[in-house]
Design an enzyme around this catalytic site. Sequence first.
Site: not given
Length: 974
Positions: A538, A541, A620, A636, A694
Site C-alpha cells: 500500500d 505512489e 495500490r 479507497d 474491506h
Amino acid sequence: MVSYKRLTPEEVHFAGAALLDPDETTDTDLKEVNPELPLLPQSRRCSITVALLTLGGLIVVLFGIWLLGTIFWLHKPPSTEPHRPPPPAVAKSLNGTWLQPESCSQIPEAWRFDCYPERGAVVTEEMCNARNCCFVQRSQAKTSGRNGMPWCFYTPDYPSYELVSITDTEMGKVGKLLRNKKTYYPKDIDALQMEVLYEEDNRLRVKITDPAEKRYEVPIDVPVVQKKASNPSYTIDFIKEPFGLIVKRTQTGTVLLNTSIAPLFYADQFLQMSTSLPSRFIYGLGEHRSNFLHDIQWNTLTMWARDLTNLYGVHPFYLSMESDGMAHGFFMLNSNAMDVALQPAPALTWRMIGGILDFYIFLGPDPSSVIAQYLDVVGKPAMPIFWALGYHLCRWGYKSSDKTWNVVKEMRNYGIPQDVQWNDIDYMDHALDFTYDTVNFSSLPDLVKDLHRHDQHYVMMLDPGISNSQLPGSYWPFDEGMKRGIFINDSNGDVLIGKVWPGLTAFPDFSNPDTHEWWYQNLKRFHEKVPFDGVWIDMNEPSNFFDGSLNGCPDNELENPPYTPGILGGTLKAKTVCASARQKISTHYNIHSLYGLMEAKSTESALRKITNKRPFVISRSTFPSQGKYSGHWLGDNRSQWKDLATSIPGMLTFNILGIPLIGADICGFGGSTTEELCVRWTQLGAFYPFSRNHNSIDEQDQEPTAFSPAARTAMKEAILLRYSLFPHLYTLFYHAHISGHTVATPLLFQFPNDEKTYGIDKQFLWGKNLLVTPVLEAGRDYVVGYFPKGLWYDFHTVSQTSLETLLEIPNSLSGDSLISSGEEINLQAPKDKINLHLGEGSVVPTQRPNTTLWVSSGQPLHLIVSLSEDGLAKGDLFWDDGETLDTYEKDQYAYIYFTVEQVQKMHNSPLLHSPKHENSVINYSPSCRSKTVRPPFIFGTQIKIFFMDSDNSPKDSKGTTTINVRNVARRSVK
C-alpha cells in the site's frame, strides 16, 4: 488551463479536418486613411515613348519568368504529401506587432488545440499573442468548469518541425526532423531522429529521440524485433512541413493516427503531440474514477501516481473503436508526469514533461486482439494461485488478533466460504514494517497456523516507508538499509526523510537491485515469525505526509518545470518525495510513477523464493506490465451506491490494461454501509475477479455475519455461486495468462458491431458468454439490462441449490431463456438474487462449492451446456494443482476443449457428437472419444454435463451425461 465551460451537444461542430480555407476578408481594424488625400504620391509625367518602352520591357520580363516557371513545374516530380490548404494570411499592424490570422474565428471549435494549457492561468489576448496563437474569447456566460474549449489556440500553420530526410532501414524507416523557430518553452531540441519500426503485421512502433544526447527511457522490458513485418496492415504517410505522421488501416483507409493537426513540441521538459481519433469511443488511460467510455468534451486526464485522487496508477494506453466495428490501440511508453487532453473533434493531445516520444499502434482488428497485442509488448498477467480467486475478508480496525480470529470462526460457523483473512496496518507494532504488536496481536502466529489447518490463507499489509526514528540497533530494516545504501537520497546525496504512519521515514529505492535483496531478507525474517501467504503493498505512489521531505525540496527546474500537469496540489512534490530526489537509475522526476511497479516486482520475486509457490501480491500503485507481478484493488472508496456503480468501469478498465486480478472494496471502505447496499455489493463483488470485503477503522462491522439472517443468507448464496464457478474463472485466468484475454469483459468486446454496447459499464461478461447484470440502486427489486442479439439463458436454471439435486435426479433442468434482437429488458431482481445469463453456444465448467476452494476442488466437476438454436456449443477447462510455479510453461496441467453437437434425440436425451479433448481420459456415453491424461494434474472425480435447450421444451427433453476423469490426484496444502 483556462477555466472553460464544457460544450453542449448543440454547440459542438464536428468536422472531418482541422484545416480551413484561408479567409478572404480584409482586416477592418487597420488605421483608416484620409479619403481626401490622393491614393498615391504625385510624380512628374512621362512621355508616351518612355511609357511604351517601359511597358514592353515589363512584358518581356514577365514572359521570361512565366516560361522558366513552367519548365521547372513540368520537370518537378509529383507530390506524395496529403493535401493541406494554404495558411491564412498573417497580418501585421503598422507598428510591426503580430496580429492573428483573420480566419482564426472560422476554425471549428472542436478542432481548436490549446496553445496555453497551463492550469490556473487566466489567458489574456496579450498572453496569447505572445505565443503567436489565435485568441477568440467566449462570453463569460458560456465559461465554467476547469476544462473547456480553449480561447488561445494554434493557427493551422503554426511553426513545427520539418522532415528534412527519410530513408529505408531493415526494420522500416529513419527520418531527420529540424526545427527552425523556437517555441515558447525553454531548451528546444532542434534536431530529432525518428525511427519507424514495422515490428509486426498488426503492430507499429515509432521512436522520436534526441540523436545528440541520450534521454531517459522507461526501463521496462519490451520486445526487440529483428525482422520487419512482411505484410503490415497499416500504411504510413509523411508530411514534410510542418511535419506530420499519418497512419492508416490498409483494409479500410481509416486514419488511426494523424499528428499533422497540431504542432509537435520537443523541448527538454515539454513534449507535445496531437492526433485525430476515428470516433468518440475511447477507453483506457487509467487510473481515473470515471465511466468506462471516456468523455471527450474537453476532458483532460492527468497521469502522475498520487494518493487520495484515484490516480494511484499510470497507464498511458487507449483503445479506440472505429466506425466499422474495428478497433485499434495506442500506447505511449513514457513515465513522466503528463496530461492527456481529449476534445470533441474527436482528437487527443499528449503533453509530457520529460523522456522521449516512444509509442506503439496496435491494429487488432477486434478489441480483444488489440489487448492481446498490447500485452505482447508489456507482458501478460501472471497465473494466480488458486486461493487468490476465493473470498477475502479484511478491515482496518480489527484491533487485535483475537477479534480477527473470531471473525474467521463466525464465517466457518455459518458455512460462508472464505479463503483468505487479511490484516491492515493495525497488526504492526507502532506501524513499523516487518513487526507485529505482541500485546494486541500476540496470537497472530497461532491464528495463521489455524488458517492453514483449515486450508485458508493469510495476507498482511506493508507500506514502503521505513522508520528512521528507532534506537540504533533496535530496528533491523532501517539499520541494515543504511548499511547497504538502499534508500532514496535527496539532491544533496543524503537520505531523504519523509513522514508516513510510523512517523519520520526513509523510502527504499526499488530501482536498485540491492534493495530487492534487502527486501527479500526482511520478508524472509518476518515469515519465520508469521508464515503469511501473500503481501498487500500500500501507499506506494510513494505516499508522503510531507510535500517532498522533512527539509523541503530545492528550487530548481525539476521541482518547478516550465509546464506542470494538473496534479492535485499543483506541484510534483505534493504528498510524495521531491522530484529532484536521486535514485539508482534516474531522478525521481522520471521514475516516480514506476515506484509501485518496482516494489511489486521486488515483492513477487521475494515470495517466489520464500514460499516456492505462485506469489500473491496486491498493489495500490500500478504501471504497464504490472499484471506480471501483482493484482490491484481500486483504492479507497466509500459505502455509497455511486461507488458501487463506478467499481464496474474501474474493473473493466484494468482488464484492458492487463491487470485482470482486480476488484473494489466490497461494501465500501469509508463510511458505514447499509444492509441493502452490502447485500447488493456482495452479489456484484462475487463477480469481481479479486473479491475482498474491506472497511475502515471505527466503522460498523460489514462482514456477512454482521447482518440479519436474510441478508447473511443472500450473501452466502452469492459467494457460493462464485465458488461453484471457480473452474470457469480459473480457466479465464489461464487464457489471460497465455493469450492476453480479459477476465471481466466489456460487452463491446464480444459485440463490436453493436454500437449500443459501446457505452455499457453497468453490466459485464465473465469471459465471452456469462452476462452479469447487478442492481446498482437502492430500493430496487428489478434491473434493466441490455441483451445483445441472440439467445440467452437464465443461469439460475442451474442454481447452487439445484446442483445437488441434479446429481440425484437426472434430466431435472427447466430453464428460462430469451431471444433478444439487441434490446433492453426489465429483469426481476429480488434482494437474494443477482441476474446472471449464459449466452447460447457455451460450455461452462462448474463445481459443487464448499467453504474453501481447496475443499471445493475435490468435488465433482459439472458442465453447463447452453445449446445454440442449431444445437451447438463449445467451451474449455484448464486444470492444474493451483499453486505450483509455471505449470503451463513446464507442461504440468490438463486442458480439455469441449465441442457439443446435438445431432438427434434418443430416449428423450441429446446424443453427443465427438467432444474434442486434449490430455484427458473419458468414459463416455456413445460418440465420445478418449485420450490419456497425464497424472497428477486433474483433481476431480467426475464431470457431469447438463443441457439447456433453446426451445424451452419440457424437462424430459433435456438431458445429462457423465464423464468420469481418471488418474485423479488431490492437492495437499501444508
